[in-house]
Design a protein around this motif. Structure first.
Motif, PDB file in Angstrom:
ATOM      1  N   MET A   1       9.427  28.047 -79.809  1.00  0.00           N
ATOM      2  CA  MET A   1      10.134  27.802 -78.383  1.00  0.00           C
ATOM      3  C   MET A   1       9.739  28.795 -77.465  1.00  0.00           C
ATOM      4  SD  MET A   1      13.889  26.451 -77.813  1.00  0.00           S
ATOM      5  CE  MET A   1      14.603  26.402 -76.249  1.00  0.00           C
ATOM      6  N   ALA A   2       9.603  28.433 -76.178  1.00  0.00           N
ATOM      7  CA  ALA A   2       9.468  29.395 -75.170  1.00  0.00           C
ATOM      8  C   ALA A   2      10.852  29.881 -74.551  1.00  0.00           C
ATOM      9  CB  ALA A   2       8.831  28.310 -73.997  1.00  0.00           C
ATOM     10  N   TYR A   3      10.409  31.258 -73.989  1.00  0.00           N
ATOM     11  CA  TYR A   3      11.752  31.942 -73.447  1.00  0.00           C
ATOM     12  C   TYR A   3      12.022  31.382 -72.094  1.00  0.00           C
ATOM     13  CZ  TYR A   3      14.604  35.567 -71.724  1.00  0.00           C
ATOM     14  OH  TYR A   3      15.876  36.131 -71.402  1.00  0.00           O
ATOM     15  N   ARG A   4      13.144  30.757 -71.874  1.00  0.00           N
ATOM     16  CA  ARG A   4      13.475  30.043 -70.686  1.00  0.00           C
ATOM     17  C   ARG A   4      14.013  30.991 -69.646  1.00  0.00           C
ATOM     18  NH1 ARG A   4      15.493  24.056 -71.213  1.00  0.00           N
ATOM     19  NH2 ARG A   4      13.340  23.270 -71.304  1.00  0.00           N
ATOM     20  N   ASN A   5      13.107  31.557 -68.848  1.00  0.00           N
ATOM     21  CA  ASN A   5      13.904  32.314 -67.698  1.00  0.00           C
ATOM     22  C   ASN A   5      13.267  32.292 -66.450  1.00  0.00           C
ATOM     23  OD1 ASN A   5      11.232  33.323 -68.229  1.00  0.00           O
ATOM     24  ND2 ASN A   5      11.938  35.584 -67.974  1.00  0.00           N
ATOM     25  N   LYS A   6      12.662  31.135 -66.312  1.00  0.00           N
ATOM     26  CA  LYS A   6      11.949  30.821 -64.917  1.00  0.00           C
ATOM     27  C   LYS A   6      12.560  29.868 -64.142  1.00  0.00           C
ATOM     28  CE  LYS A   6       8.097  32.727 -66.553  1.00  0.00           C
ATOM     29  NZ  LYS A   6       8.045  34.060 -66.398  1.00  0.00           N
ATOM     30  N   THR A   7      12.139  29.645 -62.840  1.00  0.00           N
ATOM     31  CA  THR A   7      12.718  28.670 -61.908  1.00  0.00           C
ATOM     32  C   THR A   7      11.683  27.801 -61.667  1.00  0.00           C
ATOM     33  OG1 THR A   7      14.591  30.322 -61.029  1.00  0.00           O
ATOM     34  CG2 THR A   7      14.141  28.328 -59.911  1.00  0.00           C
ATOM     35  N   TYR A   8      11.772  26.451 -61.902  1.00  0.00           N
ATOM     36  CA  TYR A   8      10.827  25.593 -61.495  1.00  0.00           C
ATOM     37  C   TYR A   8      11.400  25.001 -60.036  1.00  0.00           C
ATOM     38  CZ  TYR A   8       7.759  21.573 -62.217  1.00  0.00           C
ATOM     39  OH  TYR A   8       6.563  20.680 -62.197  1.00  0.00           O
ATOM     40  N   VAL A   9      10.279  24.974 -59.176  1.00  0.00           N
ATOM     41  CA  VAL A   9      10.583  24.724 -57.876  1.00  0.00           C
ATOM     42  C   VAL A   9       9.801  23.457 -57.669  1.00  0.00           C
ATOM     43  CG1 VAL A   9      10.713  25.408 -55.340  1.00  0.00           C
ATOM     44  CG2 VAL A   9      10.870  26.986 -57.048  1.00  0.00           C
ATOM     45  N   CYS A  10      10.333  22.466 -57.116  1.00  0.00           N
ATOM     46  CA  CYS A  10       9.701  21.033 -56.669  1.00  0.00           C
ATOM     47  C   CYS A  10       9.556  20.871 -55.302  1.00  0.00           C
ATOM     48  CB  CYS A  10      10.587  20.027 -57.572  1.00  0.00           C
ATOM     49  SG  CYS A  10      10.079  18.328 -57.257  1.00  0.00           S
ATOM     50  N   PHE A  11       8.527  20.500 -54.715  1.00  0.00           N
ATOM     51  CA  PHE A  11       8.737  19.961 -53.254  1.00  0.00           C
ATOM     52  C   PHE A  11       7.544  19.436 -52.775  1.00  0.00           C
ATOM     53  CE2 PHE A  11       6.382  24.040 -54.483  1.00  0.00           C
ATOM     54  CZ  PHE A  11       5.025  24.001 -53.796  1.00  0.00           C
ATOM     55  N   ASP A  12       7.507  18.751 -51.731  1.00  0.00           N
ATOM     56  CA  ASP A  12       6.381  18.117 -51.061  1.00  0.00           C
ATOM     57  C   ASP A  12       5.387  19.284 -50.679  1.00  0.00           C
ATOM     58  OD1 ASP A  12       4.579  16.804 -49.385  1.00  0.00           O
ATOM     59  OD2 ASP A  12       6.023  15.886 -48.118  1.00  0.00           O
ATOM     60  N   GLY A  13       4.433  19.187 -51.456  1.00  0.00           N
ATOM     61  CA  GLY A  13       3.075  20.026 -51.287  1.00  0.00           C
ATOM     62  C   GLY A  13       2.361  20.158 -50.070  1.00  0.00           C
ATOM     63  N   ASP A  14       2.533  18.751 -49.378  1.00  0.00           N
ATOM     64  CA  ASP A  14       1.857  18.682 -48.133  1.00  0.00           C
ATOM     65  C   ASP A  14       2.704  19.142 -46.773  1.00  0.00           C
ATOM     66  OD1 ASP A  14      -0.412  17.546 -49.386  1.00  0.00           O
ATOM     67  OD2 ASP A  14       0.251  15.698 -49.299  1.00  0.00           O
TER      68      ASP A  14
END
Length: 166
Positions: A1-14
């Motif tokens: 299992m991966a170590y979960r320490n990241k923040t996933y940022v979702c956005f309108d890339g355009d």
């Protein structure tokens, strides 16, 4: 299992990539305390023309994420190919969701995408101090509220903003 320490940022890339880039600039600036481990640093899709190839790489980013931020701009609610999918995956994985309103709203905005509207998430305006506060504090609040079966959306009171000098 991966170590979960990241923040996933979702956005309108355009339309909204400038806000994401500003967040990474805050992180890179040594004179600020803003910090996050960016899930987008992990890898890139090998074949960006294939939807499934992109989603496969995004799933790897999700596996390393502990928090999910969605930057909500004017068009975010209309994006269904990847942005909606990302929000749905974050919910399925039980990631604490931080909805960042690019229009400055401190509560759920009319621009909020249906995929996260009225879901367990904190709604905040775009700003370095409040985003850092949410990244530091919302995951534990989310966990408690989730265990209690609460599914409503939340926002910080004026007192929180005042304590941050905002």
């Amino acid at each position: 299992m991966a170590y979960r320490n990241k923040t996933y940022v979702c956005f309108d890339g355009d339309e909204d990539i400038k806000y994401y880039r500003l967040m990474t600039a805050w992180k890179a600036n040594d004179s600020t305390s803003f910090n996050f481990h960016d899930a987008h640093d992990l890898n890139t899709a090998r074949d960006s023309s294939q939807e499934e190839s992109i989603k496969r790489q995004l799933r790897i980013r999700f596996q390393n994420s502990k928090t999910f931020i969605v930057l909500v701009g004017q068009r975010t609610r209309f994006l269904t190919k990847f942005v909606k999918w990302e929000m749905e995956v974050a919910q399925k994985l039980g990631l604490p969701i931080i909805v960042v309103n690019l229009n400055g709203s401190r509560q759920q905005s009319d621009l909020c995408p249906p995929a996260v509207r009225d879901k367990l998430a904190i709604h905040i305006p775009f700003g370095q101090k409040i985003i850092q506060h949410a990244m530091d504090n919302w995951p534990s609040s989310y966990e408690t509220k989730s265990k209690e079966g609460l599914v409503d959306w939340y926002y910080y009171t004026d007192k929180v903003y005042q304590s941050l000098g905002l």
